[in-house]
Structures are given as C-alpha cells and as structure tokens.
Scaffold this motif. Structure first.
Motif, PDB file in Angstrom:
ATOM      1  N   TRP A 105       0.817  -1.219   0.000  1.00  0.00           N
ATOM      2  CA  TRP A 105       0.000   0.000   0.000  1.00  0.00           C
ATOM      3  C   TRP A 105       0.845   1.261   0.000  1.00  0.00           C
ATOM      4  O   TRP A 105       0.415   2.308  -0.502  1.00  0.00           O
ATOM      5  N   MET A 106       2.076   1.182   0.513  1.00  0.00           N
ATOM      6  CA  MET A 106       2.965   2.335   0.431  1.00  0.00           C
ATOM      7  C   MET A 106       3.267   2.686  -1.029  1.00  0.00           C
ATOM      8  O   MET A 106       3.135   3.842  -1.449  1.00  0.00           O
ATOM      9  N   LEU A 107       3.661   1.676  -1.804  1.00  0.00           N
ATOM     10  CA  LEU A 107       4.024   1.931  -3.199  1.00  0.00           C
ATOM     11  C   LEU A 107       2.821   2.363  -4.031  1.00  0.00           C
ATOM     12  O   LEU A 107       2.918   3.277  -4.856  1.00  0.00           O
ATOM     13  N   ILE A 108       1.678   1.714  -3.815  1.00  0.00           N
ATOM     14  CA  ILE A 108       0.469   2.100  -4.559  1.00  0.00           C
ATOM     15  C   ILE A 108       0.084   3.541  -4.234  1.00  0.00           C
ATOM     16  O   ILE A 108      -0.240   4.341  -5.123  1.00  0.00           O
ATOM     17  N   GLY A 109       0.135   3.883  -2.955  1.00  0.00           N
ATOM     18  CA  GLY A 109      -0.217   5.244  -2.554  1.00  0.00           C
ATOM     19  C   GLY A 109       0.742   6.277  -3.083  1.00  0.00           C
ATOM     20  O   GLY A 109       0.329   7.356  -3.545  1.00  0.00           O
ATOM     21  N   ILE A 110       2.048   5.991  -3.039  1.00  0.00           N
ATOM     22  CA  ILE A 110       3.036   6.949  -3.530  1.00  0.00           C
ATOM     23  C   ILE A 110       2.871   7.174  -5.029  1.00  0.00           C
ATOM     24  O   ILE A 110       2.958   8.311  -5.509  1.00  0.00           O
ATOM     25  N   VAL A 111       2.624   6.101  -5.777  1.00  0.00           N
ATOM     26  CA  VAL A 111       2.394   6.253  -7.217  1.00  0.00           C
ATOM     27  C   VAL A 111       1.149   7.107  -7.468  1.00  0.00           C
ATOM     28  O   VAL A 111       1.146   8.001  -8.328  1.00  0.00           O
ATOM     29  N   GLY A 112       0.083   6.848  -6.705  1.00  0.00           N
ATOM     30  CA  GLY A 112      -1.158   7.605  -6.900  1.00  0.00           C
ATOM     31  C   GLY A 112      -1.026   9.068  -6.540  1.00  0.00           C
ATOM     32  O   GLY A 112      -1.368   9.955  -7.340  1.00  0.00           O
ATOM     33  N   VAL A 113      -0.518   9.342  -5.349  1.00  0.00           N
ATOM     34  CA  VAL A 113      -0.371  10.740  -4.917  1.00  0.00           C
ATOM     35  C   VAL A 113       0.679  11.454  -5.766  1.00  0.00           C
ATOM     36  O   VAL A 113       0.506  12.614  -6.149  1.00  0.00           O
ATOM     37  N   GLY A 114       1.781  10.740  -6.070  1.00  0.00           N
ATOM     38  CA  GLY A 114       2.808  11.339  -6.918  1.00  0.00           C
ATOM     39  C   GLY A 114       2.292  11.657  -8.305  1.00  0.00           C
ATOM     40  O   GLY A 114       2.666  12.673  -8.905  1.00  0.00           O
ATOM     41  N   GLY A 115       1.427  10.800  -8.827  1.00  0.00           N
ATOM     42  CA  GLY A 115       0.840  11.062 -10.134  1.00  0.00           C
ATOM     43  C   GLY A 115      -0.030  12.309 -10.131  1.00  0.00           C
ATOM     44  O   GLY A 115       0.013  13.116 -11.066  1.00  0.00           O
ATOM     45  N   VAL A 116      -0.799  12.479  -9.074  1.00  0.00           N
ATOM     46  CA  VAL A 116      -1.615  13.694  -8.940  1.00  0.00           C
ATOM     47  C   VAL A 116      -0.718  14.922  -8.885  1.00  0.00           C
ATOM     48  O   VAL A 116      -0.973  15.945  -9.532  1.00  0.00           O
ATOM     49  N   SER A 117       0.356  14.831  -8.101  1.00  0.00           N
ATOM     50  CA  SER A 117       1.277  15.960  -7.975  1.00  0.00           C
ATOM     51  C   SER A 117       1.906  16.306  -9.320  1.00  0.00           C
ATOM     52  O   SER A 117       1.976  17.488  -9.697  1.00  0.00           O
ATOM     53  N   ALA A 118       2.358  15.301 -10.056  1.00  0.00           N
ATOM     54  CA  ALA A 118       2.990  15.545 -11.349  1.00  0.00           C
ATOM     55  C   ALA A 118       2.031  16.191 -12.342  1.00  0.00           C
ATOM     56  O   ALA A 118       2.430  17.018 -13.172  1.00  0.00           O
ATOM     57  N   ALA A 119       0.753  15.831 -12.252  1.00  0.00           N
ATOM     58  CA  ALA A 119      -0.233  16.337 -13.206  1.00  0.00           C
ATOM     59  C   ALA A 119      -0.702  17.749 -12.889  1.00  0.00           C
ATOM     60  O   ALA A 119      -1.204  18.453 -13.772  1.00  0.00           O
ATOM     61  N   THR A 120      -0.549  18.187 -11.630  1.00  0.00           N
ATOM     62  CA  THR A 120      -1.142  19.469 -11.232  1.00  0.00           C
ATOM     63  C   THR A 120      -0.139  20.494 -10.717  1.00  0.00           C
ATOM     64  O   THR A 120      -0.470  21.677 -10.629  1.00  0.00           O
ATOM     65  N   ALA A 121       1.075  20.083 -10.385  1.00  0.00           N
ATOM     66  CA  ALA A 121       2.009  20.971  -9.685  1.00  0.00           C
ATOM     67  C   ALA A 121       2.376  22.220 -10.478  1.00  0.00           C
ATOM     68  O   ALA A 121       2.611  23.285  -9.898  1.00  0.00           O
ATOM     69  N   THR A 122       2.468  22.113 -11.794  1.00  0.00           N
ATOM     70  CA  THR A 122       2.892  23.255 -12.603  1.00  0.00           C
ATOM     71  C   THR A 122       1.724  23.965 -13.288  1.00  0.00           C
ATOM     72  O   THR A 122       1.947  24.853 -14.104  1.00  0.00           O
ATOM     73  N   GLY A 123       0.500  23.589 -12.945  1.00  0.00           N
ATOM     74  CA  GLY A 123      -0.665  24.201 -13.560  1.00  0.00           C
ATOM     75  C   GLY A 123      -1.061  25.501 -12.894  1.00  0.00           C
ATOM     76  O   GLY A 123      -0.414  25.964 -11.951  1.00  0.00           O
ATOM     77  N   PRO A 124      -2.123  26.141 -13.368  1.00  0.00           N
ATOM     78  CA  PRO A 124      -2.617  27.376 -12.744  1.00  0.00           C
ATOM     79  C   PRO A 124      -3.140  27.112 -11.336  1.00  0.00           C
ATOM     80  O   PRO A 124      -3.387  25.954 -10.950  1.00  0.00           O
ATOM     81  N   LEU A 129      -6.047  24.656 -10.600  1.00  0.00           N
ATOM     82  CA  LEU A 129      -5.693  23.256 -10.826  1.00  0.00           C
ATOM     83  C   LEU A 129      -4.857  22.722  -9.672  1.00  0.00           C
ATOM     84  O   LEU A 129      -5.020  21.565  -9.254  1.00  0.00           O
ATOM     85  N   GLN A 130      -3.989  23.551  -9.111  1.00  0.00           N
ATOM     86  CA  GLN A 130      -3.184  23.116  -7.974  1.00  0.00           C
ATOM     87  C   GLN A 130      -4.047  22.875  -6.739  1.00  0.00           C
ATOM     88  O   GLN A 130      -3.799  21.932  -5.980  1.00  0.00           O
ATOM     89  N   VAL A 131      -5.057  23.708  -6.544  1.00  0.00           N
ATOM     90  CA  VAL A 131      -5.984  23.497  -5.432  1.00  0.00           C
ATOM     91  C   VAL A 131      -6.754  22.198  -5.637  1.00  0.00           C
ATOM     92  O   VAL A 131      -6.942  21.418  -4.697  1.00  0.00           O
ATOM     93  N   LEU A 132      -7.193  21.958  -6.863  1.00  0.00           N
ATOM     94  CA  LEU A 132      -7.878  20.703  -7.173  1.00  0.00           C
ATOM     95  C   LEU A 132      -6.951  19.522  -6.937  1.00  0.00           C
ATOM     96  O   LEU A 132      -7.374  18.465  -6.452  1.00  0.00           O
ATOM     97  N   GLY A 133      -5.673  19.700  -7.259  1.00  0.00           N
ATOM     98  CA  GLY A 133      -4.696  18.638  -7.032  1.00  0.00           C
ATOM     99  C   GLY A 133      -4.544  18.282  -5.567  1.00  0.00           C
ATOM    100  O   GLY A 133      -4.361  17.112  -5.217  1.00  0.00           O
ATOM    101  N   VAL A 134      -4.623  19.283  -4.689  1.00  0.00           N
ATOM    102  CA  VAL A 134      -4.554  19.032  -3.247  1.00  0.00           C
ATOM    103  C   VAL A 134      -5.702  18.133  -2.812  1.00  0.00           C
ATOM    104  O   VAL A 134      -5.512  17.136  -2.106  1.00  0.00           O
ATOM    105  N   ALA A 135      -6.919  18.489  -3.250  1.00  0.00           N
ATOM    106  CA  ALA A 135      -8.096  17.696  -2.890  1.00  0.00           C
ATOM    107  C   ALA A 135      -7.992  16.286  -3.467  1.00  0.00           C
ATOM    108  O   ALA A 135      -8.328  15.291  -2.798  1.00  0.00           O
ATOM    109  N   ALA A 136      -7.507  16.176  -4.704  1.00  0.00           N
ATOM    110  CA  ALA A 136      -7.384  14.864  -5.342  1.00  0.00           C
ATOM    111  C   ALA A 136      -6.339  14.003  -4.632  1.00  0.00           C
ATOM    112  O   ALA A 136      -6.534  12.792  -4.474  1.00  0.00           O
ATOM    113  N   ALA A 137      -5.244  14.607  -4.189  1.00  0.00           N
ATOM    114  CA  ALA A 137      -4.204  13.849  -3.490  1.00  0.00           C
ATOM    115  C   ALA A 137      -4.738  13.261  -2.190  1.00  0.00           C
ATOM    116  O   ALA A 137      -4.466  12.102  -1.857  1.00  0.00           O
ATOM    117  N   VAL A 138      -5.501  14.059  -1.438  1.00  0.00           N
ATOM    118  CA  VAL A 138      -6.094  13.572  -0.194  1.00  0.00           C
ATOM    119  C   VAL A 138      -7.081  12.450  -0.494  1.00  0.00           C
ATOM    120  O   VAL A 138      -7.136  11.443   0.229  1.00  0.00           O
TER     121      VAL A 138
END
Length: 294
Positions: A38-57, A60-69
C-alpha cells in the motif's frame, strides 16, 4: 502544548493499524495490503496527482490538493484497510495552525539569525501583493500536502509497521533529502541538510502529533514564508513580497540552494526535532520494532 489524544488511545490506534477486514483476495491482494504494497500504490497515486497538477494554474493546484487527499483516503480504505486517524477532520484546523506557527517561526528565526551575521539583507520587491500571496499559498499548499502524504502518511507509517518508528524516520529522512537532489543548486550537503532539518524534523513532528494536518501546516508555512521573504525554496526562485541580497559564506547563507542548506537552519531544525522525539516517546507515539512486526 495541546494534545490530540491520550497515550492509551494512541497505543490502541497503533494496534488497529494491522487489522485487515474481509477475505484475503489471494496472493496479489495480500501483497497489495502489505505495508510495502500500500505504500508503493499510494506513492504512485499521490505522486501522479502531484505531477499532473504541480505546474498548472492556481485552481488546478488546489484541485490537485483535494485529489491527493482523496487518493490517499482511497488507498488506505480499500487497499491497506486501516483506520486513518492521521487525516481526521476533527481537530484538523487546530493541528494545521499549530504546525503552521512552528513552521513560520522556524523560517523567520533562521532568516533573522543569518541576517544578523550579515548573510541576508532584505528590501521591498515591489511585486503585486495579491498575485504573490496567491502564488505562495497555492504552490506551497500543493507541495506540502502531496509530499507529506507520500513521506509521512505513506512511507513513514508503512516502514514503522515493519521496522519501528525510529528506523522509519532514519530511512525516510535521507530519502526526503535525496528527493531534492534534482532541485536547482542542489549538492550532497544540501541533500543532507534537508534530510536532517526537514526529513527528521517532520518525521519527529508526525510521531509527536500523529496528524498529517500538523506536518502539512509546518511544511506549508515553511515554504510560503520563504517565498514571501524572497528566499529561494529548496533552490527554486519565485517572486516574493521582499527580495534578498546574499553575502558571505555559503555555509551561513546556504549558497545557491539558499536557506535550507544553511548550517543555521540545520542546527535550529535539530533543536526542534529533539524535543518532538522526546514528546512522542512520552506519549507512546514511538512504535518499537518487535511490536511493529506483529
């Protein structure tokens, strides 16, 4: 200091971490529900959200926070099948504010000490107030939430189930430092500094409070304060309310990596981490290896 729960409740919570409900689901299911799984699955999931939203407006970054949680909650609920007191809504604002106060104080004291020794001097930058504040809030929130969910929520809690709390911090702290090696101006020293002042400090803070919101508050205030002061955040430069002129030894100022590679910040980080470890131990927040292996 405020306490989220008694030692007895903490220990009961630790015992519940290993509870698994429902059928085994075969070998794949058992692997996924293991701490490493579950550590690896979670890191891939949360990391994927971060990669998709971190450099956006900003939105989108606020939405990324909610999606990561949401991803973290889903992994813990349906894969790890464990309770999640660390993201409980009750007391979340209190924990975030307390952590934010400590993180803000940490950065302000570090910057003032460096300035007192002639390393930093500040002036008004003249950038737009609201745009700078909005940028600092959204960028800092995104980094704080996703990094704390991955390193303290997932990695630290999974590893402490296998090796105990002390070993979990000893493993995750250098990993947190190594994760910043790709940043501008990073060196072996800056990675070590991050491991000590951030990886160990935030690990100790989580073990003390057992709240993601507490460490998110620390991390958020830390990053936001640096940006608003015009200090590069882990080597990344962004517009601040102030601008900083740097002079003197890189050991004092942190050089190209800036504040977080300063020996001043490392020493203050250690001074904060040690009492947090002590408080965590007194509250029963440290999981020994033999109990983690049960």
């Amino acid at each position: 200091m405020m306490h989220t729960s008694s030692t007895t409740r903490h220990e009961a919570g630790h015992d519940r971490l290993s509870d698994v409900s429902g059928p085994s689901g075969g070998r794949v299911g058992r692997i996924c529900r293991s701490p490493f799984g579950w550590m690896l699955i979670g890191i891939v999931g949360v990391g994927g959200v971060s990669a998709a939203t971190a450099t956006g407006p900003g939105p989108l970054q606020v939405l990324g926070v909610a999606a990561a949680v949401a991803v973290y909650w889903a992994v813990m609920r349906f894969v790890a099948r464990r309770p999640m007191p660390e993201i409980a809504r009750r007391g979340a604002a209190r924990e975030a504010l307390l952590g934010g106060g400590i993180g803000l104080g940490f950065i302000l004291v570090s910057a003032l000490v460096i300035a007192a020794f002639g390393g930093y001097s500040f002036s008004w930058a003249g950038n737009g107030f609201f745009s700078v504040v909005a940028s600092a809030v959204t960028v800092s929130a995104g980094a704080a939430v996703t990094e704390e969910l991955m390193f303290r929520g997932l990695a630290l809690q999974a590893l402490e189930r296998l090796f105990g709390s002390r070993a979990a911090v000893a493993i995750t702290a250098p990993l947190f430092g190594a994760a910043h090696l790709a940043n501008p101006g990073a060196t072996a020293w800056s990675a070590l500094a991050i491991a000590i002042e951030a990886g160990a400090l935030l690990g100790a803070a989580f073990l003390w409070r057992r709240s993601i919101w507490f460490v998110v508050g620390m991390h958020f205030a830390w990053n936001a304060a640096e940006q608003l002061l015009g200090i590069p955040v882990s080597g990344h430069t962004a517009k601040g309310l102030l601008s900083v002129d740097v002079a003197g030894s890189g050991l004092l100022t942190g050089g190209a990596f800036s504040l977080e590679a300063s020996v001043v910040t490392v020493l203050i980080g250690v001074a904060l981490a040690v009492p947090m470890f002590v408080l965590a131990h007194r509250r029963g927040g440290l999981l020994p290896r033999q109990r983690a292996a049960r």
